[in-house]
Design an enzyme around this catalytic site. Structure first.
Site, mmCIF file in Angstrom:
data_model
loop_
_atom_site.group_PDB
_atom_site.id
_atom_site.type_symbol
_atom_site.label_atom_id
_atom_site.label_comp_id
_atom_site.label_asym_id
_atom_site.label_seq_id
_atom_site.Cartn_x
_atom_site.Cartn_y
_atom_site.Cartn_z
ATOM 1 N N GLU A 49 40.417 45.132 50.231
ATOM 2 C CA GLU A 49 41.750 45.326 50.782
ATOM 3 C C GLU A 49 42.806 44.806 49.832
ATOM 4 O OE1 GLU A 49 41.872 43.580 54.633
ATOM 5 O OE2 GLU A 49 40.034 44.580 55.223
ATOM 6 N N LYS A 113 48.487 32.085 47.228
ATOM 7 C CA LYS A 113 47.880 31.874 45.903
ATOM 8 C C LYS A 113 48.950 31.482 44.888
ATOM 9 C CE LYS A 113 44.605 34.361 42.963
ATOM 10 N NZ LYS A 113 44.058 35.704 42.713
ATOM 11 N N CYS A 154 40.716 31.686 44.719
ATOM 12 C CA CYS A 154 40.133 32.360 43.565
ATOM 13 C C CYS A 154 40.624 31.797 42.220
ATOM 14 C CB CYS A 154 40.385 33.864 43.696
ATOM 15 S SG CYS A 154 39.085 34.879 42.979
HETATM 16 O O1 LIG Z 1 39.283 33.755 37.385
HETATM 17 C C1 LIG Z 1 38.552 34.746 37.440
HETATM 18 O O2 LIG Z 1 37.770 35.018 36.549
HETATM 19 C C2 LIG Z 1 38.586 35.651 38.646
HETATM 20 C C3 LIG Z 1 39.760 35.393 39.502
HETATM 21 C C4 LIG Z 1 40.002 36.433 40.523
HETATM 22 O O3 LIG Z 1 39.237 37.347 40.716
HETATM 23 C C5 LIG Z 1 41.200 36.342 41.333
HETATM 24 O O4 LIG Z 1 41.923 35.351 41.281
HETATM 25 O O5 LIG Z 1 41.459 37.273 42.083
#
Ligand SMILES: O=C(O)CCC(=O)C(=O)O
Length: 272
Positions: A49, A113, A154
Site C-alpha cells: 500500500e 517516519k 524502517c
Molecule cells: O534502509 C533500507 O535499506 C530499507 C529502508 C526501507 O525500505 C524504507 O525505509 O522504506
C-alpha cells in the site's frame, strides 16, 4: 510495580494491495497473538500500500478507517498495538505513519517516519520517498506497564542517533515496523538491529511483511526480536527487564559516557 517479563508478539503477514483483506488478517493474527499471551504486538509496514504510486490512493486521515479498526483490535484484545505504518494524509501532505494504541483502544501516539528512504544503488534499487512524502519532525516514545518503548519506521533504524536519544529517554525496547528489500535486507537488516541493541542495551524488534516474490516490491521478511546481544530469537520471545537491568549494571556504558567530550542531543521537538 512493573512486571519484569512480558510477551512481545511480532506479526509477519503477507500484505497485498487489498486493504480489506489485510485488515481482516490483522484482526485474526492479533487475536491469535493475544491468545498466546502477547501483551505488546508489532505489525509491519504495509509496503504494497505504501509503494509510492499507491501512496496517495491509500492515504488516510488518522483517525480513519484503518486506525479505527486497529483501535478496536487493541481494545478487544487488551494489548498495546504498534500499528505498522500506513500512508497518512494531513493538511495536503503525505506521511508514512505508525499509530500506536493502548489496551483501551486509545491512540497513544503517531510516529511519522523521520528519515525518508531516498537511496540509489545502481542496477539494484532506487527509492525516492521524498518525492511523495514529507518527513515527521518528532521522536516518539510511549510507556507500557512493562517498559518504555521508542518507535521508528524502517529507514529510521539506520540512524544510530535516534536510538541513542531513545535510550537517553529511558527506552528498554525499540520497535521498527519495516520492509527492507532484497538488496539491503540480506546485507543490513539483522546487523542494524543488533547494532542498535548492542549500542543502547535495549531490546529491538522489527516486523516486516512476509516475502512475496510476485509482489511489485519484494520485502526481505525476517521479522526479528533481538533479545540483547547474547541471543537472537526470531519470533516468540520474552523480553525480561530484570535481565536487561543486570546487563546494564554489569557493563555500565550509560554511566561511563564521556559527556564532557561528546553529546547526542535532540535540537528540536516539532509536532507531527
Ligand atoms: O534502509 C533500507 O535499506 C530499507 C529502508 C526501507 O525500505 C524504507 O525505509 O522504506
Amino acid at each position: 510495580l512493573l512486571d519484569k517479563q512480558f510477551r512481545l508478539a511480532v506479526v509477519q503477514l503477507q500484505v497485498s494491495s487489498d486493504k480489506a483483506n489485510n485488515l481482516s488478517k490483522v484482526r485474526r493474527l492479533v487475536k491469535e497473538a493475544a491468545g498466546q499471551g502477547g501483551k505488546v504486538v508489532l505489525l509491519p509496514v504495509r509496503r504494497s500500500e505504501c509503494f509510492l504510486s499507491f501512496f496517495s490512493k491509500y492515504a488516510e486521515k488518522i483517525p480513519g478507517e484503518t486506525t479505527q479498526m486497529l483501535s478496536e483490535v487493541a481494545k478487544e484484545n487488551k494489548l498495546h498495538l504498534v500499528g505498522g505504518s500506513i500512508p497518512e494524509e494531513d493538511g495536503g501532505k503525505l506521511y508514512n505513519t505508525c499509530a500506536v494504541f493502548g489496551p483501551e483502544g486509545e491512540l497513544i501516539l503517531k510516529h511519522r517516519k523521520i528519515h525518508l528512504f531516498d537511496i540509489d544503488v545502481p542496477g539494484k534499487i532506487r527509492f525516492q520517498e521524498s518525492e511523495t512524502l514529507s518527513p515527521g519532525n518528532s521522536l516518539s516514545t510511549f510507556d507500557t506497564p512493562f517498559c518504555r518503548v521508542g518507535v521508528g519506521i524502517c529507514y529510521d533504524m539506520r540512524f544510530a542517533e535516534l536510538a541513542q536519544l531513545y535510550n537517553r529517554k529511558g527506552c528498554q525496547l525499540l520497535v521498527y515496523p519495516g520492509a527492507f528489500n532484497m538488496t539491503t535486507g540480506p546485507a543490513h537488516w539483522e546487523l542494524l538491529q543488533r547494532a542498535r541493541a548492542l549500542d543502547n542495551q535495549t531490546y529491538v524488534a522489527t516486523a516486516s511483511p512476509a516475502r512475496d516474490e510476485a509482489a511489485s516490491y519484494v520485502a526481505w521478511g525476517h521479522s526479528t526480536v533481538v533479545l540483547y546481544v547474547l541471543t537472537l530469537h526470531v519470533c516468540g520471545p520474552t523480553p525480561d527487564l530484570q535481565y536487561l537491568a543486570d546487563v546494564r549494571q554489569q557493563i555500565p556504558i550509560s554511566s561511563q559516557r564521556r559527556d564532557d567530550l561528546y553529546a547526542v542531543t535532540a535540537v528540536q521537538q516539532g509536532s507531527g
